[in-house]
Write a protein that holds these residues in place. Structure first.
Motif, mmCIF file in Angstrom:
data_model
loop_
_atom_site.group_PDB
_atom_site.id
_atom_site.type_symbol
_atom_site.label_atom_id
_atom_site.label_comp_id
_atom_site.label_asym_id
_atom_site.label_seq_id
_atom_site.Cartn_x
_atom_site.Cartn_y
_atom_site.Cartn_z
ATOM 1 N N SER B 31 1.438 -0.745 10.679
ATOM 2 C CA SER B 31 2.440 -1.830 10.992
ATOM 3 C C SER B 31 2.831 -1.291 12.543
ATOM 4 O O SER B 31 2.104 -0.310 13.007
ATOM 5 C CB SER B 31 3.510 -1.860 10.446
ATOM 6 O OG SER B 31 4.511 -0.589 10.600
ATOM 7 N N TYR B 73 3.493 -5.068 7.132
ATOM 8 C CA TYR B 73 2.704 -4.217 7.290
ATOM 9 C C TYR B 73 1.510 -4.737 6.457
ATOM 10 O O TYR B 73 1.470 -5.852 5.970
ATOM 11 C CB TYR B 73 2.972 -2.930 6.737
ATOM 12 C CG TYR B 73 2.795 -2.606 5.165
ATOM 13 C CD1 TYR B 73 3.576 -3.089 4.359
ATOM 14 C CD2 TYR B 73 1.458 -1.778 4.735
ATOM 15 C CE1 TYR B 73 3.297 -2.848 2.892
ATOM 16 C CE2 TYR B 73 1.298 -1.779 3.582
ATOM 17 C CZ TYR B 73 1.993 -1.974 2.596
ATOM 18 O OH TYR B 73 1.821 -1.948 1.312
ATOM 19 N N LEU C 48 5.912 2.673 4.717
ATOM 20 C CA LEU C 48 5.808 1.076 5.136
ATOM 21 C C LEU C 48 5.637 0.395 3.798
ATOM 22 O O LEU C 48 5.961 -0.851 3.799
ATOM 23 C CB LEU C 48 4.197 0.941 5.850
ATOM 24 C CG LEU C 48 4.301 1.519 7.217
ATOM 25 C CD1 LEU C 48 3.119 0.991 7.686
ATOM 26 C CD2 LEU C 48 5.296 1.046 7.973
#
Lengths: 112, 112, 112, 112
Positions: B31, B73, C48
């Motif tokens: 991300s 992400y 993430l």
């Protein structure tokens, strides 16, 4: 020199294939049960790639046997993989091999 | 021809590094938060390998932005990775790049 | 039972993260030079992912030292990776660890 | 509650298998020529792992066709992989699936 550019490109392409094979498949679950299908799948992946005219993958059964966990399988590791790839770029061929080098403790890749 | 063997080997080694990079890291969660650390880690892996004298990795921010999932992400994909590696074998250098080719729809690797 | 579904889902999510970490990064080139940046990148990838509230990755320096090749690096292997992940699903937490089990010769993942 | 611990562990184990599958094989070269052998190899890897009683992998042919490069193959990508795994821990079963979610733009893994 005639063909030098093609020979360099053939060497480059052979290198790509061995680097790709090693880093794609290292870590894959492997045992005596699936070792053949895994070898075939690995070969099939090499054969798809540009300029490849032949590819062969062997997983060392002896090392596989030594590495088996209590669960009767292990992760494909750098000591076990042997491979050969042959590529051709505009008539110029390159052949390269991957094989564990016990002395260097390294999965050595080299042009033949 | 003087140096041809070394030039071929340099090309081979450059190919190994790009093939390895692509297949090791494709699929990694990425991300805007970790894109820089991932680039640095990828470069650091290339720099460890034999004959490498320089390595650079860029993850395309525009494509990253387009690919983000609802969870903000995505997985590192073949369209996003750009890399350059420079190797040297006994004085002979090779430089190679990896970059998505939109027309070929392919992560093209080539010698410079 | 109140929360059982969430506890199962939390356990499932923790499992995903450890399976992903192991199979994404095993094989990556590692030495004492880049071990910290690789750990940080691996942690950043875990953080993430959905439901993760904490993540920690350690690469065992002693095993790394023992595995180094003649080229002063090696490939990240199953014996070296230690990780912990904590996830939370609707208030229910799960914590799981990955650690090499010498007796089982296996990178064991378990819920805490 | 009787069996809750085993149900959580079954969920955890199912998660490990899907996370592992995705991150091990994403990026592998695939075309209509080797798609079946790749599916079989992926399934064989899942079946080796502890507690697995069934595993199935499908690579979406339509998406594969759409993604083919000029070289008539592509890299296995997150949109293409579908998988189901069934695990059993001391009599408690868990079944989980991996499937691309177009709306979330995410390879969603969930317990059934």
């Amino acid at each position: 020199m005639v063909g030098e550019e093609e020979r360099r490109k053939a060497a480059f392409e052979a290198g790509i294939k061995l680097g790709a094979l090693f880093h794609q498949f290292i870590g894959a679950p492997v045992s005596f049960e699936n070792v053949e299908i895994l070898e075939k799948a690995m070969e099939s992946c090499m054969r798809l790639q540009p300029y490849v005219i032949d590819a062969e993958v062997k997983i060392d059964r002896e090392k596989l046997g030594e590495k088996l966990s209590e669960f009767e399988y292990t992760s494909l590791s750098m000591e076990m993989i042997e491979a050969r790839v042959e590529v051709e770029v505009k008539g110029e061929k390159a052949s390269a091999v991957l094989k564990w080098d016990e002395e260097k403790r390294y999965p050595l890749m080299r042009l033949e």
